[in-house]
Every structure is written in C-alpha cells, then in structure tokens.
Scaffold this motif. Structure first.
Motif, mmCIF file in Angstrom:
data_model
loop_
_atom_site.group_PDB
_atom_site.id
_atom_site.type_symbol
_atom_site.label_atom_id
_atom_site.label_comp_id
_atom_site.label_asym_id
_atom_site.label_seq_id
_atom_site.Cartn_x
_atom_site.Cartn_y
_atom_site.Cartn_z
ATOM 1 N N VAL A 32 -17.711 -2.847 -38.887
ATOM 2 C CA VAL A 32 -18.294 -2.495 -37.997
ATOM 3 C C VAL A 32 -17.755 -0.781 -38.130
ATOM 4 C CG1 VAL A 32 -16.602 -1.476 -36.056
ATOM 5 C CG2 VAL A 32 -16.021 -3.951 -36.787
ATOM 6 N N PHE A 33 -17.111 -0.430 -39.551
ATOM 7 C CA PHE A 33 -17.339 1.122 -39.951
ATOM 8 C C PHE A 33 -17.053 1.102 -41.462
ATOM 9 C CE2 PHE A 33 -15.622 5.143 -39.361
ATOM 10 C CZ PHE A 33 -16.780 6.166 -38.939
ATOM 11 N N TRP A 34 -18.129 1.397 -41.714
ATOM 12 C CA TRP A 34 -18.025 1.252 -43.454
ATOM 13 C C TRP A 34 -17.590 2.381 -44.308
ATOM 14 C CZ3 TRP A 34 -20.851 4.461 -46.562
ATOM 15 C CH2 TRP A 34 -22.216 4.722 -45.991
ATOM 16 N N PRO A 35 -17.524 4.035 -43.599
ATOM 17 C CA PRO A 35 -17.192 4.880 -44.212
ATOM 18 C C PRO A 35 -15.456 5.151 -45.154
ATOM 19 C CG PRO A 35 -18.643 5.421 -43.057
ATOM 20 C CD PRO A 35 -18.599 4.247 -41.711
ATOM 21 N N PRO A 36 -15.025 4.446 -44.265
ATOM 22 C CA PRO A 36 -13.906 4.737 -45.317
ATOM 23 C C PRO A 36 -13.631 3.892 -46.023
ATOM 24 C CG PRO A 36 -13.633 4.610 -42.544
ATOM 25 C CD PRO A 36 -15.000 4.096 -42.909
ATOM 26 N N ALA A 37 -13.948 3.056 -46.270
ATOM 27 C CA ALA A 37 -14.606 2.172 -47.692
ATOM 28 C C ALA A 37 -14.509 3.444 -48.293
ATOM 29 C CB ALA A 37 -15.130 1.383 -47.373
ATOM 30 N N ILE A 38 -15.262 4.503 -48.616
ATOM 31 C CA ILE A 38 -15.975 5.840 -49.821
ATOM 32 C C ILE A 38 -13.947 6.511 -49.979
ATOM 33 C CG2 ILE A 38 -16.985 7.102 -50.249
ATOM 34 C CD1 ILE A 38 -18.783 5.276 -50.451
ATOM 35 N N VAL A 39 -14.109 6.646 -48.856
ATOM 36 C CA VAL A 39 -13.102 7.156 -48.968
ATOM 37 C C VAL A 39 -11.428 7.040 -49.902
ATOM 38 C CG1 VAL A 39 -11.277 9.232 -47.977
ATOM 39 C CG2 VAL A 39 -13.732 8.923 -46.830
ATOM 40 N N ALA A 40 -11.442 5.365 -49.589
ATOM 41 C CA ALA A 40 -10.141 4.746 -49.967
ATOM 42 C C ALA A 40 -10.298 4.589 -51.521
ATOM 43 C CB ALA A 40 -10.288 3.087 -49.474
ATOM 44 N N LEU A 41 -11.513 4.878 -52.047
ATOM 45 C CA LEU A 41 -11.584 4.853 -53.939
ATOM 46 C C LEU A 41 -10.697 6.131 -54.491
ATOM 47 C CD1 LEU A 41 -14.995 4.088 -54.415
ATOM 48 C CD2 LEU A 41 -13.703 2.351 -54.445
ATOM 49 N N LEU A 42 -10.313 7.274 -53.148
ATOM 50 C CA LEU A 42 -10.060 8.295 -53.672
ATOM 51 C C LEU A 42 -8.323 8.149 -53.115
ATOM 52 C CD1 LEU A 42 -12.582 10.963 -53.201
ATOM 53 C CD2 LEU A 42 -12.490 9.632 -55.553
ATOM 54 N N LEU A 43 -8.019 7.511 -52.593
ATOM 55 C CA LEU A 43 -6.834 7.161 -51.991
ATOM 56 C C LEU A 43 -5.028 8.068 -52.574
ATOM 57 C CD1 LEU A 43 -5.804 7.353 -48.993
ATOM 58 C CD2 LEU A 43 -5.647 5.328 -49.055
ATOM 59 N N PRO A 44 -5.470 7.421 -53.498
ATOM 60 C CA PRO A 44 -4.504 7.491 -54.889
ATOM 61 C C PRO A 44 -3.668 8.985 -55.268
ATOM 62 C CG PRO A 44 -5.454 6.169 -55.595
ATOM 63 C CD PRO A 44 -5.836 6.315 -54.264
ATOM 64 N N GLY A 45 -4.795 9.848 -55.370
ATOM 65 C CA GLY A 45 -4.883 11.409 -55.242
ATOM 66 C C GLY A 45 -4.445 11.833 -54.068
ATOM 67 N N LEU A 46 -5.533 11.474 -53.020
ATOM 68 C CA LEU A 46 -5.131 12.369 -51.918
ATOM 69 C C LEU A 46 -4.071 12.275 -51.490
ATOM 70 C CD1 LEU A 46 -8.686 11.102 -49.706
ATOM 71 C CD2 LEU A 46 -8.465 13.344 -50.641
ATOM 72 N N LEU A 47 -3.148 11.080 -51.562
ATOM 73 C CA LEU A 47 -1.751 10.732 -51.336
ATOM 74 C C LEU A 47 -0.696 11.534 -51.889
ATOM 75 C CD1 LEU A 47 -1.455 7.168 -50.469
ATOM 76 C CD2 LEU A 47 -1.921 8.608 -48.470
ATOM 77 N N VAL A 48 -0.941 12.260 -53.572
ATOM 78 C CA VAL A 48 -0.241 12.576 -53.819
ATOM 79 C C VAL A 48 -0.583 14.299 -53.637
ATOM 80 C CG1 VAL A 48 -0.359 13.993 -56.482
ATOM 81 C CG2 VAL A 48 -0.378 11.055 -55.982
ATOM 82 N N LEU A 49 -1.909 14.710 -53.379
ATOM 83 C CA LEU A 49 -2.032 15.972 -52.637
ATOM 84 C C LEU A 49 -1.476 16.200 -51.369
ATOM 85 C CD1 LEU A 49 -6.184 16.491 -54.206
ATOM 86 C CD2 LEU A 49 -3.594 17.942 -54.776
ATOM 87 N N THR A 50 -1.227 15.856 -50.497
ATOM 88 C CA THR A 50 -0.705 15.326 -49.332
ATOM 89 C C THR A 50 0.902 15.359 -49.225
ATOM 90 O OG1 THR A 50 -2.802 14.112 -48.186
ATOM 91 C CG2 THR A 50 -0.461 14.598 -47.030
ATOM 92 N N ALA A 51 1.540 14.511 -49.863
ATOM 93 C CA ALA A 51 2.819 14.653 -50.078
ATOM 94 C C ALA A 51 2.938 16.130 -51.123
ATOM 95 C CB ALA A 51 3.349 13.254 -51.897
ATOM 96 N N LEU A 52 1.798 16.416 -52.445
ATOM 97 C CA LEU A 52 2.355 17.987 -52.628
ATOM 98 C C LEU A 52 2.427 19.192 -51.380
ATOM 99 C CD1 LEU A 52 1.285 17.704 -55.736
ATOM 100 C CD2 LEU A 52 3.407 17.297 -55.193
ATOM 101 N N TYR A 53 1.422 18.639 -50.857
ATOM 102 C CA TYR A 53 1.680 19.649 -49.556
ATOM 103 C C TYR A 53 2.355 19.999 -48.240
ATOM 104 C CZ TYR A 53 -0.266 22.285 -45.445
ATOM 105 O OH TYR A 53 -0.015 22.645 -44.420
ATOM 106 N N ALA A 54 2.472 18.557 -47.790
ATOM 107 C CA ALA A 54 3.715 18.533 -46.900
ATOM 108 C C ALA A 54 5.190 19.305 -47.579
ATOM 109 C CB ALA A 54 4.611 16.997 -46.849
ATOM 110 N N LEU A 55 5.616 19.036 -49.160
ATOM 111 C CA LEU A 55 6.633 19.230 -49.766
ATOM 112 C C LEU A 55 6.402 21.042 -49.593
ATOM 113 C CD1 LEU A 55 7.229 17.189 -52.681
ATOM 114 C CD2 LEU A 55 8.571 17.195 -50.427
ATOM 115 N N LEU A 56 5.323 21.317 -50.056
ATOM 116 C CA LEU A 56 4.846 23.046 -49.968
ATOM 117 C C LEU A 56 5.187 23.598 -48.263
ATOM 118 C CD1 LEU A 56 4.441 24.924 -51.904
ATOM 119 C CD2 LEU A 56 2.144 25.348 -51.226
ATOM 120 N N ALA A 57 4.537 22.854 -47.285
ATOM 121 C CA ALA A 57 5.235 22.921 -45.887
ATOM 122 C C ALA A 57 6.367 23.476 -45.389
ATOM 123 C CB ALA A 57 4.114 22.752 -45.295
ATOM 124 N N LEU A 58 7.413 22.497 -46.004
ATOM 125 C CA LEU A 58 8.917 22.432 -46.153
ATOM 126 C C LEU A 58 9.728 23.227 -46.817
ATOM 127 C CD1 LEU A 58 9.419 18.610 -45.780
ATOM 128 C CD2 LEU A 58 9.173 19.757 -43.997
#
Length: 355
Positions: A32-58
C-alpha cells in the motif's frame, strides 16, 4: 538564546515527526505504502533523539513543544521492547532436556578478501557451536566445487541435511524429515524450507528463512568507492526504489510463513535472515500469537546482527513457539560473514512437562 531554542525545537519536532513516520511501517503494508519501511531502519536512533529532545523541552518548561515528542514516544511503546530488549526477571528453569540451535547467513563461505574460507576452519567453527540443529542461509549447493557440506557434517550431530536442489538454504541435524520448501522465482535464492526435527524435547517443526534480499549492500559499497555526486545520488535513488520492491516481496513471504506456523501440528522454531528490522511490517506479520521473539525474551540491548555497510541492524532472528522456553540466546562471532550468527538453547515450558 531564544533563537537557539527555536532552532532546537524545530529540529526536535522534525525528528519526532520522522520517527512517527517510521512507526507506521509496522502497521501499513508495503504493497500500500512502502516509504515508512525505509525510515524504520533508523528508528532506534530517531526514538532516542526524540526522547532526549522531549526531556530538554520539559527542562526548558516549553510544555507545548514537548507534546509531539512525548506523543511519539507513547505511540512507540508497543515496539520499544522489540527495539531495545531488556528482559525482566527470569522464570525458574524447569530442568529437563534442552535443544541448542544456531542460525546464520554464511555469505557463501567467502572471506572479506573474496577468497574461499579454509574448510578446516569451517569444521572447527561448527564443532565449537555444539548445536543440535543449524539453520544456514547463503550456503553453496551440493554440486558446487566446494560446498563445505563435509566440513559442516564433521560435527556428528549435524549428519543429516535438508536442502532443496540448487538452492542456498540448508538445515542440519541428526534426525530430519523434509516437509516443504518455497523459494522466489526464478533464482531460488530467497525463500524458506520447513523441516520436522526429532529432538530430546520432541518433534519440532523448524522453519529456516532467508527472506527477499534488499541488494543494497553492494550499492552502498559502490557509493563509497565512486566519489561523484551524481553517481551517489543515482545509486541512492535505486536503493530506495529497490527497497520498496523487496519490502513488498518480504511481506508476501511473511504471510506464507505465518500460515505455515499457524497450521503446524508441532511446536515451531523459526529462524533465519529476514532482511528486515523489528519495526517492519514483515516482522510483525511473522510474529503471530503463536510465536515470540527469542531475543526479546532473553537478549539484551539492540541485538544488531548485520555488520556490513549498513551496520547496527537486527535482521537475523529466532522466533519460538509459546509452548517452548527460551533458556539462553547469544550473538556469536561473525567469522567470515557480514552477519553475526545466533545461538539459542530451548526447552519445554514448565506447564507442558507436567511439573
């Protein structure tokens, strides 16, 4: 300082949006839609960076800026244990017999200098595994000048082999009964074989899988060798479109394997090179209610198995029937391959032994 915070907020929210896009991969079929599969390869790093930014914003008390990254982390909760395994307290071991299995992509037994591996070295490695059952991918067919089959079978418990004629997937053990095989046409390079194996804990239905290859490792090597910007851009485009095509094929193979698992009359052990990450649609299709990921059960951390041009990916797996207990799982030395083999010890769960 205000300008810096605004820029950090912009980057942080872009990272959060990218992570959210990658999280869609496990839900959206690549047909149906394959581009998210490419981004999923980088997901562990993206989630770590997202969590760090959330803590910084708080920390900055920017409550509105923290909403998006916090929402993404909340959305990611179901997949976190698959990406960052950290098992809880283990159950008391029930005792009794166990079975040791190893799975690994052999890369045709070619060393990094493109020469054949010494057969004596192969013999020593497989003897050291001490495995009762071995699931191999990217091996040579029996008619090859140097198939390495005798080297593997110097380990007495691996004296029998299930390998469809002309294909590159083989399962070894002491008492095997071939059930079926399914391969991609026309090259029969990728697919899976199903074997019933007699073990000390009873009959196991072992599925040895090498799902559709991405074929992007070679292109990644070419990008490094050719310094021209145009060539790198064209190669990157081919990598993206190729990944979309192969992710669709893997999703189809995953559906077939899921059917094989759900219809099995025996406890199932599925292992092999899936060529996809835990946040992928393929992984989540295969992970039926009957199976659990052995690395999530007993491993720790990312569990990356690929060591090639795109390192840090967990694409090799053992998935085990819920009627079985995972005693131990570990990553082994990659030896001559760009994949780290997995070694697993399983036994019957306490409730199935009558204890």
């Amino acid at each position: 300082m205000t300008g810096v915070r605004w820029l950090v907020s912009l980057i942080g929210n872009l990272l959060a949006l990218t992570a959210a896009f990658g999280l869609l991969a496990r839900y959206v079929p690549p047909q149906v839609f394959w581009p998210p599969a490419i981004v999923a390869l980088l997901l562990p790093g993206l989630l770590v960076l997202t969590a760090l930014y959330a803590l910084l914003a708080l920390f900055w008390r920017r409550w509105l800026s923290a909403l998006l990254p916090l929402a993404v982390i909340l959305f990611a909760v179901p997949v976190l244990d698959q990406l960052f395994a950290w098992p809880g307290e283990e159950e008391a071991a029930p005792g009794g017999p166990t079975v040791t299995l190893v799975t690994g992509n052999q890369r045709l037994f070619r060393s990094y200098d493109a020469h054949d591996v010494d057969p004596d070295r192969v013999s020593r490695v497989f003897q050291d595994y001490g495995a009762d059952v071995v699931l191999l991918q990217e091996v040579r067919p029996p008619k090859n000048r140097l198939s390495f089959i005798p080297s593997i079978q110097t380990a007495e418990q691996l004296r029998e082999r299930h390998q469809k004629e002309g294909t590159l997937i083989a399962t070894y053990g002491a008492d095997l009964e071939p059930v079926t095989a399914s391969f991609s046409e026309p090259n029969e390079y990728n697919g899976y074989i199903v074997t019933d194996v007699q073990t000390e804990i009873g009959t196991l239905r072992v599925i040895n899988a090498h799902l559709e290859s991405n074929q992007i490792s070679g292109m990644a090597d070419n990008m490094q060798e050719d310094g021209s910007y145009r060539n790198r851009l064209e190669t990157f485009g081919r990598m993206l479109t190729g990944y979309g095509r192969t992710s669709r094929l893997r999703a189809q193979q995953a559906e077939q394997i899921r059917t094989a698992v759900e219809t099995s009359p025996h406890p199932v052990v599925l292992g092999g090179d899936f060529n996809d990450v835990p946040s992928s649609y393929t992984y989540n299709q295969i992970l039926s209610p009957r199976l659990r990921d052995a690395w999530v059960s007993r491993g720790r951390g990312l569990g990356a198995t690929f060591t090639g041009p795109l390192p840090g990916l967990r694409i090799d797996y053992f998935m085990v029937d819920t009627s079985l207990r995972v005693e131990h799982i570990e990553r082994l030395s990659p030896n001559w391959s760009d994949h780290r083999p997995l070694r697993m010890v399983i036994g019957k769960r306490a409730e199935t032994t009558g204890e």
